[in-house]
Scaffold this motif. Structure first.
Motif, PDB file in Angstrom:
ATOM      1  N   VAL A  99       0.859  -1.181   0.000  1.00 45.00           N
ATOM      2  CA  VAL A  99       0.000   0.000   0.000  1.00 45.00           C
ATOM      3  C   VAL A  99       0.898   1.236   0.000  1.00 45.00           C
ATOM      4  CG1 VAL A  99      -1.725   1.349   1.247  1.00 45.00           C
ATOM      5  CG2 VAL A  99      -1.854  -1.146   1.263  1.00 45.00           C
ATOM      6  N   THR A 100       0.583   2.193  -0.876  1.00 41.59           N
ATOM      7  CA  THR A 100       1.304   3.460  -0.906  1.00 41.59           C
ATOM      8  C   THR A 100       0.337   4.577  -0.530  1.00 41.59           C
ATOM      9  OG1 THR A 100       2.757   2.662  -2.666  1.00 41.59           O
ATOM     10  CG2 THR A 100       2.674   5.039  -2.310  1.00 41.59           C
ATOM     11  N   ILE A 101       0.740   5.412   0.420  1.00 41.54           N
ATOM     12  CA  ILE A 101      -0.086   6.524   0.879  1.00 41.54           C
ATOM     13  C   ILE A 101       0.584   7.822   0.466  1.00 41.54           C
ATOM     14  CG2 ILE A 101      -1.146   7.637   2.871  1.00 41.54           C
ATOM     15  CD1 ILE A 101      -0.948   4.960   4.348  1.00 41.54           C
ATOM     16  N   GLU A 102      -0.160   8.663  -0.258  1.00 39.93           N
ATOM     17  CA  GLU A 102       0.405   9.901  -0.786  1.00 39.93           C
ATOM     18  C   GLU A 102      -0.514  11.081  -0.526  1.00 39.93           C
ATOM     19  OE1 GLU A 102       2.376   9.073  -4.922  1.00 39.93           O
ATOM     20  OE2 GLU A 102       0.568   7.843  -4.783  1.00 39.93           O
ATOM     21  N   ASP A 103       0.101  12.253  -0.377  1.00 38.87           N
ATOM     22  CA  ASP A 103      -0.665  13.488  -0.388  1.00 38.87           C
ATOM     23  C   ASP A 103      -1.047  13.789  -1.826  1.00 38.87           C
ATOM     24  OD1 ASP A 103      -0.537  14.026   2.364  1.00 38.87           O
ATOM     25  OD2 ASP A 103       1.485  14.831   2.150  1.00 38.87           O
ATOM     26  N   VAL A 104      -2.117  14.554  -2.024  1.00 35.75           N
ATOM     27  CA  VAL A 104      -2.568  14.898  -3.367  1.00 35.75           C
ATOM     28  C   VAL A 104      -1.613  15.915  -3.985  1.00 35.75           C
ATOM     29  CG1 VAL A 104      -4.411  15.940  -4.721  1.00 35.75           C
ATOM     30  CG2 VAL A 104      -4.967  14.435  -2.827  1.00 35.75           C
ATOM     31  N   ASN A 105      -1.216  15.664  -5.223  1.00 34.46           N
ATOM     32  CA  ASN A 105      -0.349  16.585  -5.958  1.00 34.46           C
ATOM     33  C   ASN A 105      -1.203  17.420  -6.890  1.00 34.46           C
ATOM     34  OD1 ASN A 105       1.624  17.931  -7.351  1.00 34.46           O
ATOM     35  ND2 ASN A 105       2.457  16.116  -8.389  1.00 34.46           N
ATOM     36  N   GLU A 106      -1.457  18.664  -6.511  1.00 32.28           N
ATOM     37  CA  GLU A 106      -2.322  19.526  -7.309  1.00 32.28           C
ATOM     38  C   GLU A 106      -1.679  19.924  -8.635  1.00 32.28           C
ATOM     39  OE1 GLU A 106      -5.361  20.212  -6.715  1.00 32.28           O
ATOM     40  OE2 GLU A 106      -5.474  19.334  -4.706  1.00 32.28           O
ATOM     41  N   GLU A 107      -0.348  19.723  -8.747  1.00 33.85           N
ATOM     42  CA  GLU A 107       0.346  20.111  -9.971  1.00 33.85           C
ATOM     43  C   GLU A 107       0.370  18.990 -10.999  1.00 33.85           C
ATOM     44  OE1 GLU A 107       1.308  23.203 -10.405  1.00 33.85           O
ATOM     45  OE2 GLU A 107       0.502  23.608  -8.405  1.00 33.85           O
ATOM     46  N   ASP A 108      -0.205  17.854 -10.641  1.00 28.43           N
ATOM     47  CA  ASP A 108      -0.211  16.710 -11.551  1.00 28.43           C
ATOM     48  C   ASP A 108      -0.943  17.063 -12.835  1.00 28.43           C
ATOM     49  OD1 ASP A 108      -0.221  14.256 -12.757  1.00 28.43           O
ATOM     50  OD2 ASP A 108      -0.947  13.160 -11.011  1.00 28.43           O
ATOM     51  N   ASP A 109      -0.282  16.870 -13.994  1.00 22.64           N
ATOM     52  CA  ASP A 109      -0.880  17.191 -15.288  1.00 22.64           C
ATOM     53  C   ASP A 109      -2.016  16.248 -15.644  1.00 22.64           C
ATOM     54  OD1 ASP A 109       0.612  19.401 -16.003  1.00 22.64           O
ATOM     55  OD2 ASP A 109       2.210  18.214 -16.899  1.00 22.64           O
ATOM     56  N   ASN A 110      -1.960  15.040 -15.120  1.00 24.10           N
ATOM     57  CA  ASN A 110      -2.923  14.030 -15.539  1.00 24.10           C
ATOM     58  C   ASN A 110      -4.235  14.165 -14.781  1.00 24.10           C
ATOM     59  OD1 ASN A 110      -1.281  12.065 -17.401  1.00 24.10           O
ATOM     60  ND2 ASN A 110       0.068  12.647 -15.726  1.00 24.10           N
ATOM     61  N   VAL A 111      -5.242  13.562 -15.350  1.00 29.63           N
ATOM     62  CA  VAL A 111      -6.598  13.730 -14.841  1.00 29.63           C
ATOM     63  C   VAL A 111      -6.932  12.601 -13.878  1.00 29.63           C
ATOM     64  CG1 VAL A 111      -9.008  13.975 -15.481  1.00 29.63           C
ATOM     65  CG2 VAL A 111      -7.230  14.816 -17.015  1.00 29.63           C
ATOM     66  N   SER A 112      -7.103  12.901 -12.605  1.00 23.11           N
ATOM     67  CA  SER A 112      -7.500  11.901 -11.631  1.00 23.11           C
ATOM     68  C   SER A 112      -8.999  11.661 -11.765  1.00 23.11           C
ATOM     69  CB  SER A 112      -7.157  12.366 -10.214  1.00 23.11           C
ATOM     70  OG  SER A 112      -7.987  13.435  -9.837  1.00 23.11           O
ATOM     71  N   ILE A 212       3.500  -1.037   3.943  1.00 25.65           N
ATOM     72  CA  ILE A 212       2.877   0.271   3.780  1.00 25.65           C
ATOM     73  C   ILE A 212       3.944   1.354   3.726  1.00 25.65           C
ATOM     74  CG2 ILE A 212       1.286   1.971   4.800  1.00 25.65           C
ATOM     75  CD1 ILE A 212      -0.210  -0.365   6.079  1.00 25.65           C
ATOM     76  N   THR A 213       3.925   2.148   2.636  1.00 22.19           N
ATOM     77  CA  THR A 213       4.897   3.233   2.491  1.00 22.19           C
ATOM     78  C   THR A 213       4.144   4.553   2.390  1.00 22.19           C
ATOM     79  OG1 THR A 213       4.889   3.033   0.062  1.00 22.19           O
ATOM     80  CG2 THR A 213       6.542   1.771   1.286  1.00 22.19           C
ATOM     81  N   ARG A 214       4.779   5.608   2.874  1.00 19.82           N
ATOM     82  CA  ARG A 214       4.205   6.960   2.826  1.00 19.82           C
ATOM     83  C   ARG A 214       5.136   7.870   2.035  1.00 19.82           C
ATOM     84  NH1 ARG A 214       2.391   4.763   7.547  1.00 19.82           N
ATOM     85  NH2 ARG A 214       0.245   5.295   8.128  1.00 19.82           N
ATOM     86  N   ASN A 215       4.561   8.557   1.041  1.00 22.21           N
ATOM     87  CA  ASN A 215       5.360   9.462   0.202  1.00 22.21           C
ATOM     88  C   ASN A 215       4.969  10.913   0.479  1.00 22.21           C
ATOM     89  OD1 ASN A 215       6.575   7.253  -0.969  1.00 22.21           O
ATOM     90  ND2 ASN A 215       5.163   7.180  -2.691  1.00 22.21           N
TER      91      ASN A 215
END
Length: 215
Positions: A99-112, A212-215
């Motif tokens: 499991v990977t846990i990440e904060d949301v990247n608002e600069e991501d070019d791709n469409v979530s 479980i990893t956190r980025n």
């Protein structure tokens, strides 16, 4: 890959004298889609995804589904699951027990998934594109071109069912020649949802021995 969508090249060229008018018409159609989407409590989409790069001799097809409730989503795609609870993104890969846990990247070019139906509202120019007949349904395409010239995305085509005002197809062309297409197989609204669908239970996965990893 789990958050990244879309593909194809627009074939209809907008005449210079009518560009402004057609741009307004394209934006108005997308606004209708947005308003329709906002009227639903939740949305379930079953889709087919195709990733293609001719130069790399790459073509990959897979099915998936996503449940959307406001900004929250639960996605099943490419043998993995992705959950956004409104604050963090959790990517669960059963094959790797990870499991990977990440904060949301608002600069991501791709469409979530949570932005799939609303991302058009900023950062793009609009063009009225082709009209297709798909099994008796009229699908009107709108072409979106990113204003930012440094983006990895060359263009996006959105195919809208003119009767339901639902998105039927989402097509993205990258500057590297990669094209990704998402075609909607079924579109359901206001479904009964589990109260824990968008809740990540970390202890459950720890008990299963997941890393479980956190980025």
């Amino acid at each position: 890959m789990l958050k990244k969508h879309i593909l194809f090249i627009g074939l209809f060229t907008v005449a210079l004298f009518s560009y402004g008018q057609n741009s307004d018409k394209a934006k108005a159609l997308l606004d209708e889609v947005y308003n329709k989407v906002k009227s639903y409590d939740n949305i379930y989409i079953d889709f087919r995804s195709t990733l293609e790069n001719t130069e790399a001799n790459l073509k990959q097809e897979t099915n998936g589904n996503v449940t959307l409730d406001g900004e929250k989503y639960f996605l099943n795609y490419l043998g993995a699951q992705q959950l956004f609870d409104g604050k963090k993104v959790y990517t669960i890969v059963p094959e790797n027990e990870e499991v990977t846990i990440e904060d949301v990247n608002e600069e991501d070019d791709n469409v979530s998934p949570s932005k799939m139906l609303t991302f058009y509202k900023t950062g793009h120019n609009y063009q009225w594109d082709i009209l297709q007949n798909v099994d008796g349904r009229k699908i009107q395409y709108v072409k979106l071109i990113p204003i930012d010239s440094n983006t990895e995305i060359k263009s996006i085509l959105l195919g809208v069912d003119t009767q339901t005002k639902h998105i039927y197809k989402l097509i993205q062309t990258g500057n590297n020649g990669t094209k990704t297409t998402i075609t909607v197989n079924s579109f359901k609204t206001n479904q009964p949802l589990s109260s824990t669908l968008f809740t990540f239970d970390e202890k459950k996965f720890e008990d299963k021995g997941y890393y479980i990893t956190r980025n």
